[in-house]
Motif scaffolding. Structure first.
Motif, short mmCIF file in Angstrom:
data_model
loop_
_atom_site.label_atom_id
_atom_site.label_comp_id
_atom_site.label_asym_id
_atom_site.label_seq_id
_atom_site.Cartn_x
_atom_site.Cartn_y
_atom_site.Cartn_z
N TYR B 126 0.99 -1.11 -0.02
CA TYR B 126 -0.02 -0.02 0.04
C TYR B 126 0.89 1.35 -0.04
N ASN B 166 0.53 -14.00 8.08
CA ASN B 166 -0.53 -13.24 8.60
C ASN B 166 -0.66 -11.67 8.00
N THR B 167 -0.42 -11.69 6.83
CA THR B 167 -0.39 -10.08 6.13
C THR B 167 -1.80 -10.01 5.88
N PRO B 168 -2.23 -8.70 5.85
CA PRO B 168 -3.53 -8.47 5.34
C PRO B 168 -4.26 -9.10 4.18
N GLU B 347 -9.53 1.08 2.60
CA GLU B 347 -8.33 1.35 3.84
C GLU B 347 -8.47 0.10 4.90
N THR B 351 -5.68 -3.17 5.49
CA THR B 351 -4.98 -3.40 6.84
C THR B 351 -5.75 -4.45 7.92
N ILE C 166 6.59 -11.75 13.06
CA ILE C 166 5.24 -12.04 12.49
C ILE C 166 4.08 -12.02 13.38
N LYS C 170 5.15 -7.57 15.54
CA LYS C 170 4.54 -7.24 14.34
C LYS C 170 4.30 -5.76 14.31
N ARG C 173 1.71 -1.75 10.41
CA ARG C 173 1.60 -1.32 9.06
C ARG C 173 3.00 -1.71 8.61
N MET C 176 6.58 -6.74 6.67
CA MET C 176 6.49 -7.82 7.54
C MET C 176 7.76 -7.81 8.61
#
Ligand code: ATP
Ligand code: MG
Lengths: 513, 364, 354
Positions: B126, B166-168, B347, B351, C166, C170, C173, C176
């Motif tokens: 982003y 575990n990313t958005p 948005e 996130t 992670i 973490k 924003r 990672m």
């Protein structure tokens, strides 16, 4: 040796061999002839070039010039495999067995025509047959670690026989053997000669030369100085003379025996083997006083070495006490004991005495580097150390190209002298010497003994472990005999005989006690 | 022997010099072409994520022919080395650089700030800059549809999901998938295992096996290899693919459907805008309408009425009458996260760090 | 004609210098062969690699910046190897350093910002030292094989670091990873990409050289490494020195991690297990454990990595970079054999009767 089985054809001829190392001419136009069925004793001082000459015969080194004929054929020998193919085998001064492998594996290790998966069953059968034929008792499945030095030696000999060597080179094979084992070796040699094999034999033990060999050849400082039939040599004294080029003293001057305080006091010392079994040290008690040399006699492997390692803090004891200079030092660290003024000439010089890959100078400073003389706080005084080493090399006549040479390049005898120099120089009252003259030439042996006596005369307490009864009788004031971890008796050196000591060493107690 | 070595050396040297002469002439020829740098997280041979990106790159190359030259940098780690790689691409004359993995974004932004005359295109993040865009597709829409199919085919109501990180992006996909599942079977659950890697065949397989052992009978995945799907069909269970048409690659009808990318549909207009001089920084999130995402052909094992239902839902999304994250949504602790009548903003979606109701597992 | 290896009678200085140079040449020729087979021009390729590593100021800067952690890891491994302690855990100790400094930077916010960097570095160093001391202690106390423990401990801490960036630490924003360190606490740049870590690394080379070659402790480490039993006989405490040596080794690896994250990444993030610790093994080995030589070797290794970008730019397959790095390393490592051995051909020497 009488039963000579030679028909006079030369099997080995080395002609005008020269070999130089940086800073030394190890061999200078040396020629040597070995006949079929002959035992040639190769003699010479430490560093005379004996091992070097033999190493060229088996292809470990290459001569700078000169030529080698084997059975009449001119040969270039590049590697031990080459010499093995020509029927030459060598037992080295320092054994070359792989400690964590079995006897059988060691014997076939490095053989050329071995299949990828060796047929171990067959190999073992062959080994057993050979060992029966020559009376060499070995167990093919045993691990080298677990063998005594004498047994290891037998493995080395079997290795040669297995590979079909006809020309045997033995570099000081008896230096580490007990007298009994030496006699066995003599028997084995005789049997091999009777089969038409020939041998070159390097030793510093004069009586062995007289009884084992047909011919004597002497090297001095890299040059061949004499070749003589053994029969033409009158006595040991003459032989020693030929080697050193001067008279050698076989008796030594010493001050009067005036012992002082007990410096080493060992009481009821007990050491048990890991995993149980007979104790290694069994209630050992004795004391060594200042101004005396206390000898310990005994066949190797009866606890002498462990006793000295217990005193120097290298081994842990399970009972009893050790007082050094009046202080209780039982199970203290080696450092604490060194700081208490104890010097130690260990039994196994290659593994315990020196760091082969470090220089002569560094090895000489390995005890004193902690003192203010050689270091300032944590920093070593490099130039001071150089001068110190230079001085020791001169005082103890250590033969080395320079103090920067790695110790492993020195001859066996000079390695021992390096240790001796370091320990005697450091000695502050207690000197523990274990087989200090092993592998030394007659001149150097004489020097060692003189040094021990000098320490005594200056008031040190000297503990001397030796297998040579003559040495003990000549040098020590009192002699204890060890057998199976016990002290059989402690005798006055002036009032005992080799016979009496021999009986005790065999575990036969003195009568009438 | 020695002579042989010398000879070999001479031959080598001569041929090197000769070669050198030849290619120098070639080098100076083309300057008018637009050089495009492409950075991949893994070798395109992975048959997964980077493979699909490369399919897009190939489509773009074919579309523009001689007008572009592509330099591919594969297997680039997501650390500061990627900055150096970008610098090297710029040195090699690249005017625009694509990078396809999430963790490049910060490094790309750093380089973008240093090179205002080069365009940067980051996929799946982003961050942006006047000369840097981020782009992605609304893959969650396809996840929802595949969730519907999974729920219909699951006998046990227990569905497994092998997730990378575990990313958005991944969390959003799991949520959309679960909403799709729950739309068909409100009692079904989706169990998540994390592998903490995008690309690791054996770890991915292990994750799937753990889920199968717990009784899951459909395995979905957000991973770059076909291993989770293979593990499922080998046990006679169903799988949902990702990135490419796994049904075809694995060769088994039990792979029910695969949500797929079509990156070429983004790359081609973007390169065109550079050639036209109209490139502008943007946060691009393409959906069904511009065909950045689509479903693979659905397996014949799926009943026809279900296929119809999926197609109907797809049409609704295409026409913007409805979207996945509209209406009341509870998280998997039961708390209401979004009231009915509300629509989740981009948005919030970009996130998102919580799971919807029906997911077994936790984001952290 | 057959050839075989023969041990040299003596290790000569000339060979010690010549062999690496010749090995390097052989490496490049081998690489050239592979390049020719893949239809690439070796000369042009090498030139491109060289340019990729040193072709411009920025490129030199990238190479130097990469060399800093490599050099430090090489030094770390070298200290342990001197003791013949086979520490292949520098990778893990490096990561421990990163975790340590990140912990301070993230959570010790009660400190004034200017204190974060020095304290963070100290904590990083301590973490690396501690992580190394564990296998050291296990070896000293119960002779647990260190190759296994150090290797296993790498995986443990890689997993733990993963958990941190992670999950537990973490940032909400961004990449990672954890939140970025406060900018005021970054290790400053001194020349483009080159950061002040260079000073630390070079100073450490000098200090280590002094410790290893001029002090009593260095002398003791040398003795232990070359003959453990003899050292013991001279009163050197093996156990204590193994633990101390590993503390130092780990501290240096930890410093490498702390410096690299304070200067380059500014966070604990994916890619923290960058392989520096493993490359450090090669560096220590190739530099014969000499700190000064390590500088050169670390630069070569860094250049091999930064330079191999050029291969992909020249449209060679991505695996070619690793192939080339391997090709260049193998002869260098194999070449060390020739310092102690020489090759002789046999048939030309066997002659007939006298
Ligand atoms: N590899 C080597 N490098 C340098 N010098 C060596 C090397 N090998 C032997 N020397 C030197 O050559 C000389 C002869 O050594 P050699 O080992 O042959 O003596 P030696 O007669 O066997 O002595 P000892 O009875 O003590 O075993 C010595 O001065 C020794 O230091
Ligand atoms: Mg000798």
């Amino acid at each position: 040796m009488e039963d000579r089985n030679t028909d006079g054809t030369p099997v080995v001829r080395m002609i005008d061999i020269t070999k130089t190392f940086p800073g030394v001419v190890a061999n200078d136009r040396v020629s040597l002839t070995l006949h079929k069925g002959e035992v040639l004793a190769l003699l010479g001082e430490n560093g005379a070039g004996k091992s070097t000459l033999m190493n060229m015969l088996i292809g470990l080194y290459q001569p700078d010039s000169g030529s080698i004929f084997i059975n009449g054929v001119h040969r270039q020998i590049h590697s031990p495999q080459d010499s093995m193919a020509l029927g030459i085998g060598m037992i080295h001064q320092e054994f070359m067995l792989v400690g964590n492998m079995s006897v059988a594996e060691n014997i076939v290790l490095g053989m050329k025509d071995l299949p990828f998966v060796p047929p171990m069953g067959e190999i073992k059968k062959k080994i057993t047959a050979l060992s029966k034929r020559y009376g060499l008792q070995v167990y093919p499945d045993k691990i080298i670690h677990d063998l005594s030095v004498g047994e290891q030696q037998r493995v080395e000999i079997l290795k040669l026989l297995y590979r079909g060597a006809d020309i045997l080179i033995l570099d000081e094979p008896t230096a580490v053997l007990t007298p009994g084992e030496s006699r066995d070796l003599n028997e084995i040699l005789k049997r091999m000669l009777s089969e038409g094999k020939s041998a070159i034999f390097i030793t510093h033990k004069m009586d062995e030369v007289m009884s084992f060999s047909h011919t004597v050849q002497v090297l001095r400082r890299g040059k061949s100085v004499a070749v003589k039939p053994t029969g033409d040599i009158a006595n040991v004294q003459e032989l020693a003379n030929m080697m050193v080029g001067r008279d050698v003293l076989f008796s030594l001057d010493r001050g009067p025996y005036e012992p002082g305080l007990a410096m080493v006091e060992v009481k009821d010392l007990v050491m048990l083997p890991i995993g149980g079994g007979k104790p290694i040290l069994d209630n050992v008690s004795f004391s060594v006083r200042s101004g005396e040399i206390f000898g310990i006699a005994g066949v190797a492997g009866n606890g002498q070495q462990q006793l000295t390692e217990a005193i120097t803090g290298l081994l842990h004891v399970d009972g009893g006490s050790i007082h050094l200079g009046g202080k209780n030092m039982t199970n203290k660290s080696p450092l604490a004991i060194i700081k208490g003024g104890v010097s130690h000439i260990p039994a196994d010089r290659g593994r315990m005495g020196v760091v082969g890959d470090m220089s002569v100078g560094e090895n000489l400073s390995m005890k004193k580097y902690r003192t203010a003389e050689l270091s300032h706080n944590a920093v070593m005084k490099k130039s001071r150390i150089r001068r110190f080493a230079e001085d020791l090399i001169e005082r103890f006549t250590i033969k080395t190209p320079s103090q920067d040479t790695s110790v492993k390049f020195l001859s066996g005898g000079n390695i021992q002298k390096t240790i001796l120099a370091r320990e005697i120089d450091f000695c502050r009252g207690i000197l523990i010497a274990v087989y200090p003259s092993r592998g030394l030439d007659v001149g150097a042996t004489e020097a060692v003994r003189q040094n021990l006596i000098k320490q005594r005369d200056q008031g040190s307490a000297v503990l001397l472990v030796s297998e040579e009864l003559e040495e003990l009788l000549m040098v020590a004031d009192r002699i204890a005999v060890m057998f199976e971890g016990r002290i059989m008796d402690i005798l006055d050196a002036n009032k005992t005989t080799t016979e009496e000591l021999g009986m005790l060493m065999a575990g036969v107690a003195r009568e009438g006690r | 022997m020695k002579r042989g070595i010398v000879l070999l050396l001479i031959v080598l040297l001569v041929s090197m010099v000769a070669f050198g002469q030849g290619s120098k002439d070639k080098a100076s020829a083309a300057d008018a072409v637009l050089k495009v740098g492409v950075i991949y997280i893994s070798p395109p041979g992975d048959m997964g994520y980077s493979y699909m990106h490369d399919q897009g790159t190939i489509a773009m190359e074919q579309h523009f022919g001689d007008k572009v030259e592509v330099i591919r940098m594969e297997d680039i780690p997501e650390n500061e080395s990627s900055e150096r790689v970008m610098e090297n691409l710029i040195d090699a004359g690249c005017k625009i650089i694509f990078a396809n993995s999430y963790n490049y974004q910060q490094y790309m932004q750093n380089v973008a700030k240093r090179h205002p005359n080069v365009y940067f295109e980051h996929c799946s993040g982003y961050l942006d800059n006047p000369n840097m865009s981020n782009y992605f597709g609304r893959m969650y829409q396809m996840r929802y549809l595949s969730g519907m199919i999974a729920a219909r085919m699951s006998a046990s109501g227990k569905i497994g999901y092998v997730g990378a990180y575990n990313t958005p992006e991944v969390v959003r996909g799991i949520n959309a998938f679960t909403l799709g599942v729950r739309a068909i079977n409100p009692k079904a659950t989706v169990t998540v295992v994390w592998t903490n890697t995008w690309f690791d065949p054996s770890l991915e397989r292990q994750g799937a096996i753990a889920l199968l052992d717990q009784g899951c009978d459909v395995i979905a995945q957000h991973q770059d290899t076909t291993e989770p799907a293979k593990a499922a069909v080998e046990r006679g269970k169903y799988a949902i693919g990702y990135n490419a048409d796994f049904g075809k690659i694995v060769g088994d009808e039990r792979v029910l459907v695969s949500p797929m990318w079509n990156w070429g549909n983004y790359m081609i207009p973007t390169i065109q805008s550079v050639l036209d001089g109209t490139w502008k920084s943007q946060s691009y999130w393409g959906g069904l309408e511009d065909e950045m995402i689509h479903l693979s052909p659905i397996s014949p094992l799926v009943p026809a009425d279900m296929v119809k239902a999926v197609e109907a839902k797809q049409q609704e999304m295409h026409d913007k009458k409805w979207d996945v994250f509209w209406g009341e949504i509870r998280d998997n602790t039961g708390a209401v996260r979004q009231k009915s009548g509300e629509k989740m903003s981009d948005e919030a979606m970009l996130t998102i760090d919580w799971f919807v109701e029906g997911v077994i597992g936790s984001v952290y | 004609m057959r050839t075989h290896l023969q041990k040299r009678d003596n290790r000569s200085m000339r060979m010690t210098i010549l062999v690496p140079i010749i090995s390097l040449l052989v490496s490049f020729l081998l690489g050239a062969l592979v390049l020719l087979l893949s239809k690439a021009n070796p000369l042009v390729t090498y030139q491109a690699m060289l340019k990729g590593a040193f072709g411009s100021q920025t490129k030199i800067q990238y190479t130097i910046a990469k060399a800093v952690p490599l050099l430090l890891c090489g030094l770390a491994v070298g200290v342990a190897f001197r003791l013949k302690f086979w520490n292949i855990g520098a990778e893990g100790q490096y990561i421990a350093g990163v975790i340590g400094i990140t912990w301070v930077m993230q959570f010790w916010t009660f400190l004034p910002v200017w204190l974060l960097l020095p304290i963070g570095m100290v904590v990083g160093v301590a973490c690396g030292a501690l992580w190394a001391a564990i296998p050291g202690f296990l070896k000293a106390q119960w002779s647990v094989d260190e190759t296994l423990t150090t290797l296993m401990m790498n995986y443990i801490i890689i997993g733990y670091a993963e958990y941190l960036y992670i999950n537990a630490w973490k940032a909400p924003r961004g990449n990672m990873g954890t939140i970025l360190y406060p900018e005021a606490a970054w290790l400053p740049r001194i020349w483009g990409r080159v950061h002040a870590g260079v000073y630390f690394a070079l100073a450490l080379v000098v200090v280590l050289y002094f410790i290893l070659y001029k002090t009593r402790w260095g002398f003791e480490l040398n003795m232990i490494g070359k003959n453990r039993r003899a050292a013991q006989c001279q009163g050197v405490c093996i156990k204590r020195n193994i633990v101390l040596g590993m503390l130092l080794s780990g501290a240096i690896a930890g410093l490498a991690g702390a410096i690299d994250s304070a200067a380059v990444t500014h966070q604990l993030t994916k890619g923290v297990n960058s392989g520096y610790g493993f490359t450090g093994i090669i560096i220590a080995w190739m530099s014969a454990l000499n700190p000064f030589v390590s500088i050169l070797v670390a630069l070569i290794m860094a250049a091999l990595e930064t330079g191999s970008d050029a291969l992909q730019i020249m449209k060679l397959p991505s695996a070619m970079g690793e192939v080339m790095q391997g090709l260049i390393l193998i002869p260098l490592l194999a070449g060390s054999v020739f310092i102690d051995y020489r090759l002789v051909s046999r048939a030309s020497h066997t002659e007939a009767t006298p």
